[in-house]
Design an enzyme around this catalytic site. Structure first.
Site, short mmCIF file in Angstrom:
data_model
loop_
_atom_site.label_atom_id
_atom_site.label_comp_id
_atom_site.label_asym_id
_atom_site.label_seq_id
_atom_site.Cartn_x
_atom_site.Cartn_y
_atom_site.Cartn_z
N GLU A 160 42.56 33.85 47.30
CA GLU A 160 42.98 35.17 47.79
C GLU A 160 43.26 35.08 49.29
OE1 GLU A 160 39.86 38.15 47.52
OE2 GLU A 160 41.31 39.79 47.52
N LYS A 214 46.41 43.61 43.00
CA LYS A 214 44.97 43.82 42.75
C LYS A 214 44.73 45.25 42.27
CE LYS A 214 40.66 42.68 45.19
NZ LYS A 214 40.19 42.12 46.48
N CYS A 217 39.92 38.57 42.71
CA CYS A 217 38.54 38.68 43.19
C CYS A 217 37.75 39.85 42.57
CB CYS A 217 38.52 38.72 44.71
SG CYS A 217 36.88 38.28 45.34
#
Ligand SMILES: NC(=O)CCC(=O)C(=O)O
Length: 267
Positions: A27, A97, A142
Site C-alpha cells: 500500500e 479501498k 489493508c
C-alpha cells in the site's frame, strides 16, 4: 525514487526467477502514507507517472503486477487505489479501498495511533476480481481485510486467492495482522497474501512489515521480517480444492437458517 526502487527490485527478481508470473507491491508504495501527504502525491489512473511505469514494467517482463496502492485523483476526489496490470501492460483491475482506515487507538503505555483516511479520501464502492492466469483473485487494501463479508463475497465469486496490499499499523500488528489473514483463509479456504512496506521507525507512520502468504489450511506459508525484503514463492492452487473437498464447509452452510435469523435492520 520509490517507483524506481520497486521496479528495479521486480526486475532483479524476474532475472533470478525466470518463471515469475506475478509481483505484488505494498500500500502507498510510491509515497509516504499519511493524510497530510495524500493530495501532494495524488496521480491520475491510468495516465499518471506511477501507473505508466507499472504498465511498462509488466509489459517488459511479461508478468502480472498488483501495484500496491497509490493515491488516485479523479474529478476532484482522492482514492486509495490498487491497479492491476497484465503481461501485455494493460490495466485489468482498479480497486479503490472500500473501508477507509479510521482508528483512534489509545495505548495503555501512552502513544497509540490516530488515523483518519476519511478526512482526505473517498471510499471506493466496488469489488475487484481479476483473473491472474487461471485463478480468480479478489483485491482489498489493508483495512479491507478486517471485513469478513468482503472476503466471503470474493470466495462466493470463485476466488482462490485474496491479495491485500497493506501498510498495517504497528500498534495492532502484533495482535491482528496474522490473525486476520489466517481468519480470512480459514473461513474461505483460499490463499491470503499481504504485502507491506518495510518498517521505518523514523517515518510519521510506522508500518508493521511482515508481508505474508497464508495457505488455504490457514498456515503461514511464508513471512517476511520487518526490513526490506522480497518473498518469492510458488503457489500450489490445487491446495484450494483439496482443502475445500476435505472440509466442505461451503456446502454445509445453512443459508436457510441464517436467512430466517437476519435482523430487519442493522443494529
Ligand atoms: N493502512 C491501513 O488500512 C491500516 C489498517 C490497520 O492498521 C488496521 O489496524 O486495520
Amino acid at each position: 525514487l520509490n517507483v524506481r526502487r520497486a521496479a528495479e527490485g521486480i526486475e532483479r527478481l524476474k532475472a533470478e526467477n525466470p518463471t515469475l508470473q506475478l509481483a505484488i507491491l505494498p500500500e502507498s508504495f510510491n509515497a509516504p502514507y499519511g493524510v497530510e501527504h495524500f493530495a501532494k502525491y495524488a496521480e491520475s489512473v491510468p495516465d499518471g507517472a506511477t501507473c505508466q511505469a507499472l504498465s511498462r514494467l509488466a509489459r517488459k517482463l511479461a508478468i502480472y503486477i498488483i501495484g500496491g496502492s497509490i493515491v488516485e485523483r479523479e474529478a476532484g476526489r482522492l482514492y486509495n487505489t490498487c491497479t492491476v496490470w497484465a503481461p501485455n501492460g494493460s490495466l485489468i483491475g482498479r480497486h479503490r479501498k472500500i473501508h477507509l482506515f479510521t482508528m483512534n487507538i489509545v495505548a495503555a503505555h501512552g502513544g497509540g495511533v490516530q488515523f483518519d483516511e476519511g478526512a482526505a479520501l473517498t471510499a471506493g464502492s466496488e469489488l475487484t476480481v481479476v483473473k491472474i492466469g487461471q485463478q480468480k483473485v479478489g483485491i482489498g487494501i489493508c483495512h479491507d481485510k478486517r471485513f469478513e463479508e468482503l472476503a466471503r463475497i470474493y470466495r462466493n465469486m470463485g476466488c482462490s486467492m485474496l491479495v491485500y496490499p497493506s501498510a498495517f499499523c504497528i500498534c495492532q500488528g502484533p495482535m491482528h495482522w496474522e490473525l486476520l489473514q489466517r481468519a480470512r483463509a480459514t473461513d474461505n479456504q483460499l490463499f491470503v497474501v499481504t504485502c507491506s512496506p518495510a518498517r521505518d521507525n523514523m517515518s510519521g507512520y510506522v508500518a508493521y512489515g511482515h508481508s505474508m502468504i497464508v495457505d488455504p489450511w490457514a498456515r503461514v506459508h511464508r513471512e517476511a521480517g520487518e526490513g526490506c525484503e522480497f518473498i518469492v514463492e510458488r503457489i500450489d492452487f490445487d491446495m484450494v480444492e483439496q482443502v475445500r473437498r476435505q472440509i466442505p464447509i461451503h456446502q454445509q452452510r445453512r443459508t436457510d437458517v441464517y436467512a430466517k435469523a437476519k435482523p430487519k435492520a442493522d443494529p
